[in-house]
Design an enzyme around this catalytic site. Structure first.
Site, PDB file in Angstrom:
ATOM      1  N   GLU A 110      17.579   3.806  -2.265  1.00  0.00           N
ATOM      2  CA  GLU A 110      17.031   2.537  -2.784  1.00  0.00           C
ATOM      3  C   GLU A 110      16.513   2.713  -4.215  1.00  0.00           C
ATOM      4  OE1 GLU A 110      16.716  -0.466  -1.128  1.00  0.00           O
ATOM      5  OE2 GLU A 110      16.699  -0.001   1.011  1.00  0.00           O
ATOM      6  N   THR A 115       0.836  -1.207   0.000  1.00  0.00           N
ATOM      7  CA  THR A 115       0.000   0.000   0.000  1.00  0.00           C
ATOM      8  C   THR A 115       0.870   1.257   0.000  1.00  0.00           C
ATOM      9  OG1 THR A 115      -0.078  -0.268   2.396  1.00  0.00           O
ATOM     10  CG2 THR A 115      -2.005  -0.989   1.177  1.00  0.00           C
ATOM     11  N   ASP A 123       9.538   1.204   4.910  1.00  0.00           N
ATOM     12  CA  ASP A 123      10.658   0.650   5.677  1.00  0.00           C
ATOM     13  C   ASP A 123      11.531   1.755   6.246  1.00  0.00           C
ATOM     14  OD1 ASP A 123       9.590  -1.614   4.628  1.00  0.00           O
ATOM     15  OD2 ASP A 123      11.194  -1.950   3.168  1.00  0.00           O
ATOM     16  N   GLY A 172      18.036 -10.741   3.624  1.00  0.00           N
ATOM     17  CA  GLY A 172      17.119 -11.474   2.741  1.00  0.00           C
ATOM     18  C   GLY A 172      15.895 -12.008   3.453  1.00  0.00           C
ATOM     19  N   SER A 209      18.405  -3.591   4.601  1.00  0.00           N
ATOM     20  CA  SER A 209      19.005  -2.574   3.748  1.00  0.00           C
ATOM     21  C   SER A 209      18.545  -1.170   4.160  1.00  0.00           C
ATOM     22  CB  SER A 209      18.660  -2.923   2.293  1.00  0.00           C
ATOM     23  OG  SER A 209      18.584  -1.814   1.498  1.00  0.00           O
ATOM     24  N   GLY A 213      13.340  -9.868   4.454  1.00  0.00           N
ATOM     25  CA  GLY A 213      12.220  -8.940   4.320  1.00  0.00           C
ATOM     26  C   GLY A 213      12.010  -8.146   5.596  1.00  0.00           C
ATOM     27  N   LEU A 214      13.061  -7.998   6.414  1.00  0.00           N
ATOM     28  CA  LEU A 214      12.930  -7.229   7.658  1.00  0.00           C
ATOM     29  C   LEU A 214      13.644  -5.887   7.550  1.00  0.00           C
ATOM     30  CD1 LEU A 214      13.449 -10.169  10.173  1.00  0.00           C
ATOM     31  CD2 LEU A 214      11.299  -9.188   9.377  1.00  0.00           C
ATOM     32  N   SER A 215      13.929  -5.483   6.323  1.00  0.00           N
ATOM     33  CA  SER A 215      14.491  -4.154   6.052  1.00  0.00           C
ATOM     34  C   SER A 215      15.909  -3.966   6.530  1.00  0.00           C
ATOM     35  CB  SER A 215      13.614  -3.052   6.653  1.00  0.00           C
ATOM     36  OG  SER A 215      12.400  -3.047   6.026  1.00  0.00           O
TER      37      SER A 215
HETATM   38  C1  GLA Z   1       9.093  -3.942   0.710  1.00  0.00           C
HETATM   39  C2  GLA Z   1       9.271  -2.488   0.300  1.00  0.00           C
HETATM   40  C3  GLA Z   1       8.238  -1.602   0.977  1.00  0.00           C
HETATM   41  C4  GLA Z   1       6.819  -2.149   0.802  1.00  0.00           C
HETATM   42  C5  GLA Z   1       6.769  -3.642   1.114  1.00  0.00           C
HETATM   43  C6  GLA Z   1       5.436  -4.244   0.775  1.00  0.00           C
HETATM   44  O1  GLA Z   1       9.385  -4.086   2.061  1.00  0.00           O
HETATM   45  O2  GLA Z   1      10.563  -2.029   0.629  1.00  0.00           O
HETATM   46  O3  GLA Z   1       8.333  -0.285   0.491  1.00  0.00           O
HETATM   47  O4  GLA Z   1       6.331  -1.889  -0.478  1.00  0.00           O
HETATM   48  O5  GLA Z   1       7.775  -4.367   0.440  1.00  0.00           O
HETATM   49  O6  GLA Z   1       4.459  -3.756   1.603  1.00  0.00           O
END
Ligand code: GLA
Length: 351
Positions: free
Chosen positions: A145, A24, A157, A107, A113, A109-111
């Site tokens: 990014e 979103t 993120d 890797g 980067s 998906g916990l941000s």
């Molecule tokens: C990644 C992206 C975010 C967001 C999510 C999905 O984490 O970095 O900006 O779009 O995917 O919600």
């Protein structure tokens, strides 16, 4: 010998888990990420030459780069990009030596980067005596990014890791960047469980979803798919894929708005239902889940979670599970016993 200044500046940023509101954040909607206890700490020493020299506890060999280098798909790319941005902001005049201490799996998906870039920008702000606030640094981190690393991500993120503190969630309107911090109610935990499947936002699937959303945006003549009316989208003469992407965005946005209210009211049973509905929408309308992740989420739901869902960009990474504190240990033990590839990563709770 190039001159290296001796002063060292520290920067820190936590990882984040998104509780609800997926894809979103580039479609004009709400997100609800929470800060983790794991994160990244950097110490930065400015240099007068253009060298970027990086050591990390995650890598044996140091990386030696130059500020002029393009991104090459390596772990040190976020460092080069963040230092270029720090120069553009006037915080540094040259490269830097950076030491990274990370407790985050990459890797997942916990941000990791976003946390690395924000931690470097915070250290550079110290070094340069900058007056930028954390929102401005988050926006700068997104530029790194989008423009340097070529990752077409939204702003969630960077905002979460720049502003949220462990144990709290951030209700963020990604259109206005208005945000509030919400505490989790006592007696509940949000468990972050890695599926064992790794992912990269650069692998093309995230970009493909964004392109499909862009097609829907062009059709409806709006940047804000999340704010469209459901009946309008259902009745539109639009291809199935962009239509389903738009339907995910607009329903996910409304679920997130409701979830923020539920969290603030301590209505965690409802919060959990919204998480479950979010997972179904990511699976059926946004096509961003995988069979192994659906199975992991289904197990958590069967084992007594109030709610469970895939979290982050999709196609691997972690799930987030909302559970009553007293059931936490038993649920986790049974879940990991059923899914041998899965592992516990962290938990967010008020306790
Ligand atoms: C990644 C992206 C975010 C967001 C999510 C999905 O984490 O970095 O900006 O779009 O995917 O919600």
């Amino acid at each position: 010998m190039p001159e290296t200044f001796t002063a060292t500046y520290l920067g820190h940023a936590p990882g984040r888990v998104n509780l609800i509101g997926e894809h979103t954040d580039y479609n004009g909607g709400m997100v609800l990420p929470a800060a983790l206890s794991i994160g990244i700490e950097v110490s930065l020493s400015p240099r007068s030459d253009s060298m970027v020299a990086v050591t990390s506890n995650n890598y044996d060999a140091p990386a030696v780069r130059d500020l002029a280098d393009d991104a090459v798909g390596e772990w040190s790319d976020p460092c080069v990009g963040a230092l270029r941005e720090a120069n553009a902001l006037g915080l540094l005049q040259g490269g830097a030596s950076i030491d990274i201490r990370s407790t985050m799996p990459e890797g997942s998906g916990l941000s990791s980067s976003a946390a690395l870039i924000v931690a470097i920008l915070k250290a550079a702000r110290e070094a340069g005596g900058g007056t930028q606030n954390d929102v401005e640094l988050a926006v700068a981190a997104r530029r790194v990014e989008n423009h340097y690393m070529g990752v077409p991500c939204g702003i969630m993120d960077q905002m979460a890791v720049a502003l949220a503190t462990p144990g709290t969630a951030m209700a963020l309107d990604t259109k206005s960047l208005d945000w509030t911090i919400a505490s989790l109610p006592a007696g509940y935990a949000m468990l972050v469980v890695h599926s064992g499947l790794t992912r990269k936002l650069t692998d093309g699937r995230y970009g493909a979803r964004k392109a499909e959303c862009d097609a829907a945006k062009r059709y409806f003549g709006t940047e804000d798919l999340c704010l469209l009316d459901r009946a309008q989208v259902e009745g539109a003469d639009l291809d199935d894929i962009p239509k389903r992407r738009a339907l995910h965005c607009l329903t996910e946005h409304r679920r997130t708005v409701e979830a923020v209210d539920a969290l603030e009211a301590g209505a965690m049973a409802r919060f959990g239902e919204l998480m479950n509905e979010s997972h179904a929408s990511m699976r059926d309308l946004f096509d961003m889940s995988l069979p192994e992740i659906d199975a992991l989420v289904a197990s958590a739901q069967e084992l007594g979670a109030l709610g469970a869902r895939l979290t982050g960009g999709g196609f691997g990474g972690c799930i987030v599970v909302c559970v009553q504190a007293e059931r936490r240990e038993a649920l986790l033990e049974q879940l990991l016993a059923r899914h041998s590839g899965a592992r516990f990563v962290d938990a967010v709770s008020a306790d």
